[in-house]
Design a protein around this motif. Sequence first.
Motif, PDB file in Angstrom:
ATOM      1  N   VAL A   1     -32.475  61.006 -18.087  1.00  0.00           N
ATOM      2  CA  VAL A   1     -32.511  62.261 -17.332  1.00  0.00           C
ATOM      3  C   VAL A   1     -33.220  62.053 -15.993  1.00  0.00           C
ATOM      4  O   VAL A   1     -32.736  62.512 -14.951  1.00  0.00           O
ATOM      5  N   GLN A   2     -34.331  61.337 -15.986  1.00  0.00           N
ATOM      6  CA  GLN A   2     -35.042  61.043 -14.731  1.00  0.00           C
ATOM      7  C   GLN A   2     -34.154  60.225 -13.789  1.00  0.00           C
ATOM      8  O   GLN A   2     -34.143  60.455 -12.581  1.00  0.00           O
ATOM      9  N   ILE A   3     -33.425  59.272 -14.337  1.00  0.00           N
ATOM     10  CA  ILE A   3     -32.542  58.419 -13.533  1.00  0.00           C
ATOM     11  C   ILE A   3     -31.435  59.258 -12.904  1.00  0.00           C
ATOM     12  O   ILE A   3     -31.140  59.120 -11.712  1.00  0.00           O
ATOM     13  N   ILE A   4     -30.839  60.143 -13.680  1.00  0.00           N
ATOM     14  CA  ILE A   4     -29.752  60.998 -13.167  1.00  0.00           C
ATOM     15  C   ILE A   4     -30.283  61.909 -12.064  1.00  0.00           C
ATOM     16  O   ILE A   4     -29.669  62.041 -11.001  1.00  0.00           O
ATOM     17  N   LYS A   5     -31.418  62.539 -12.314  1.00  0.00           N
ATOM     18  CA  LYS A   5     -31.999  63.460 -11.328  1.00  0.00           C
ATOM     19  C   LYS A   5     -32.365  62.727 -10.038  1.00  0.00           C
ATOM     20  O   LYS A   5     -32.065  63.206  -8.933  1.00  0.00           O
ATOM     21  N   TYR A   6     -32.993  61.584 -10.140  1.00  0.00           N
ATOM     22  CA  TYR A   6     -33.424  60.841  -8.950  1.00  0.00           C
ATOM     23  C   TYR A   6     -32.214  60.384  -8.132  1.00  0.00           C
ATOM     24  O   TYR A   6     -32.232  60.440  -6.902  1.00  0.00           O
ATOM     25  N   SER A   7     -31.179  59.950  -8.820  1.00  0.00           N
ATOM     26  CA  SER A   7     -29.947  59.540  -8.123  1.00  0.00           C
ATOM     27  C   SER A   7     -29.366  60.699  -7.335  1.00  0.00           C
ATOM     28  O   SER A   7     -28.948  60.532  -6.183  1.00  0.00           O
ATOM     29  N   TYR A   8     -29.339  61.857  -7.940  1.00  0.00           N
ATOM     30  CA  TYR A   8     -28.832  63.057  -7.266  1.00  0.00           C
ATOM     31  C   TYR A   8     -29.661  63.360  -6.018  1.00  0.00           C
ATOM     32  O   TYR A   8     -29.120  63.618  -4.942  1.00  0.00           O
ATOM     33  N   GLU A   9     -30.970  63.304  -6.177  1.00  0.00           N
ATOM     34  CA  GLU A   9     -31.863  63.580  -5.048  1.00  0.00           C
ATOM     35  C   GLU A   9     -31.673  62.575  -3.911  1.00  0.00           C
ATOM     36  O   GLU A   9     -31.859  62.917  -2.745  1.00  0.00           O
ATOM     37  N   LYS A  10     -31.292  61.358  -4.239  1.00  0.00           N
ATOM     38  CA  LYS A  10     -31.101  60.301  -3.239  1.00  0.00           C
ATOM     39  C   LYS A  10     -29.649  60.196  -2.759  1.00  0.00           C
ATOM     40  O   LYS A  10     -29.329  59.319  -1.954  1.00  0.00           O
ATOM     41  N   GLY A  11     -28.775  61.065  -3.258  1.00  0.00           N
ATOM     42  CA  GLY A  11     -27.379  61.053  -2.825  1.00  0.00           C
ATOM     43  C   GLY A  11     -26.566  59.888  -3.373  1.00  0.00           C
ATOM     44  O   GLY A  11     -25.590  59.460  -2.750  1.00  0.00           O
ATOM     45  N   ILE A  12     -26.950  59.402  -4.537  1.00  0.00           N
ATOM     46  CA  ILE A  12     -26.246  58.286  -5.169  1.00  0.00           C
ATOM     47  C   ILE A  12     -25.375  58.816  -6.298  1.00  0.00           C
ATOM     48  O   ILE A  12     -25.847  59.548  -7.173  1.00  0.00           O
ATOM     49  N   LYS A  13     -24.108  58.438  -6.258  1.00  0.00           N
ATOM     50  CA  LYS A  13     -23.169  58.829  -7.313  1.00  0.00           C
ATOM     51  C   LYS A  13     -23.319  57.881  -8.491  1.00  0.00           C
ATOM     52  O   LYS A  13     -23.269  56.661  -8.334  1.00  0.00           O
ATOM     53  N   LEU A  14     -23.492  58.447  -9.685  1.00  0.00           N
ATOM     54  CA  LEU A  14     -23.580  57.654 -10.904  1.00  0.00           C
ATOM     55  C   LEU A  14     -22.275  57.757 -11.678  1.00  0.00           C
ATOM     56  O   LEU A  14     -21.648  58.822 -11.711  1.00  0.00           O
ATOM     57  N   THR A  15     -21.890  56.647 -12.315  1.00  0.00           N
ATOM     58  CA  THR A  15     -20.727  56.641 -13.186  1.00  0.00           C
ATOM     59  C   THR A  15     -21.053  55.876 -14.463  1.00  0.00           C
ATOM     60  O   THR A  15     -21.996  55.084 -14.507  1.00  0.00           O
ATOM     61  N   ALA A  16     -20.238  56.123 -15.473  1.00  0.00           N
ATOM     62  CA  ALA A  16     -20.301  55.374 -16.729  1.00  0.00           C
ATOM     63  C   ALA A  16     -18.858  55.091 -17.147  1.00  0.00           C
ATOM     64  O   ALA A  16     -18.420  55.433 -18.238  1.00  0.00           O
ATOM     65  N   ASP A  17     -18.114  54.487 -16.247  1.00  0.00           N
ATOM     66  CA  ASP A  17     -16.688  54.268 -16.455  1.00  0.00           C
ATOM     67  C   ASP A  17     -16.373  53.056 -17.316  1.00  0.00           C
ATOM     68  O   ASP A  17     -15.223  52.850 -17.691  1.00  0.00           O
ATOM     69  N   ASN A  18     -17.373  52.245 -17.628  1.00  0.00           N
ATOM     70  CA  ASN A  18     -17.160  51.148 -18.570  1.00  0.00           C
ATOM     71  C   ASN A  18     -17.239  51.644 -20.005  1.00  0.00           C
ATOM     72  O   ASN A  18     -16.985  50.895 -20.926  1.00  0.00           O
TER      73      ASN A  18
END
Length: 153
Positions: free
Chosen positions: A68-85
């Motif tokens: 949850v911290q990783i997802i939130k921080y990525s959002y705050e930094k404008g980084i798109k996260l995926t889990a397409d594997n």
Amino acid sequence: HIRIEACTLCQLRCPHCYIRRDIDGTKNGCGLGYLKFKDFKRLVDDNKVIKQIELSNSGEIFLNPDLVQIIKYSYEKGIKLTADNGVNLNYLTDEQAEALVKYHFGSMVVSIDGASQETYQIYRVGGDYNKVLENIRKIIDLRKKYNKMLQHI
């Protein structure tokens, strides 16, 4: 765009999974564990050119207690996260599901190898087909809830 391992832990015992062949995690070279938020934050802060991060590959990202911290921080930094594997989605907390929606998690592939518990459990040993469907519905319901909230702003 980079790919990092968010978690190599997995609660399933899939017969063809290469990472589970050596349960101690030493012979396959990967090791078992999860990406800690402090390490993720340092990676992002030290590499401002990163705009997209693939989190999945060898384990189940939702077993990472810092997700949850990783997802939130990525959002705050404008980084798109995926889990397409792929994710198996047998485990998903309400907090994780909300973070996926609230912080605009990019995309994810859910590995479902069957259309019933009987066929699913042949490949996803220890998995619960109905739990996976329940978790998908949880995400869909939250997306509907958040979309309605945004329409009233």
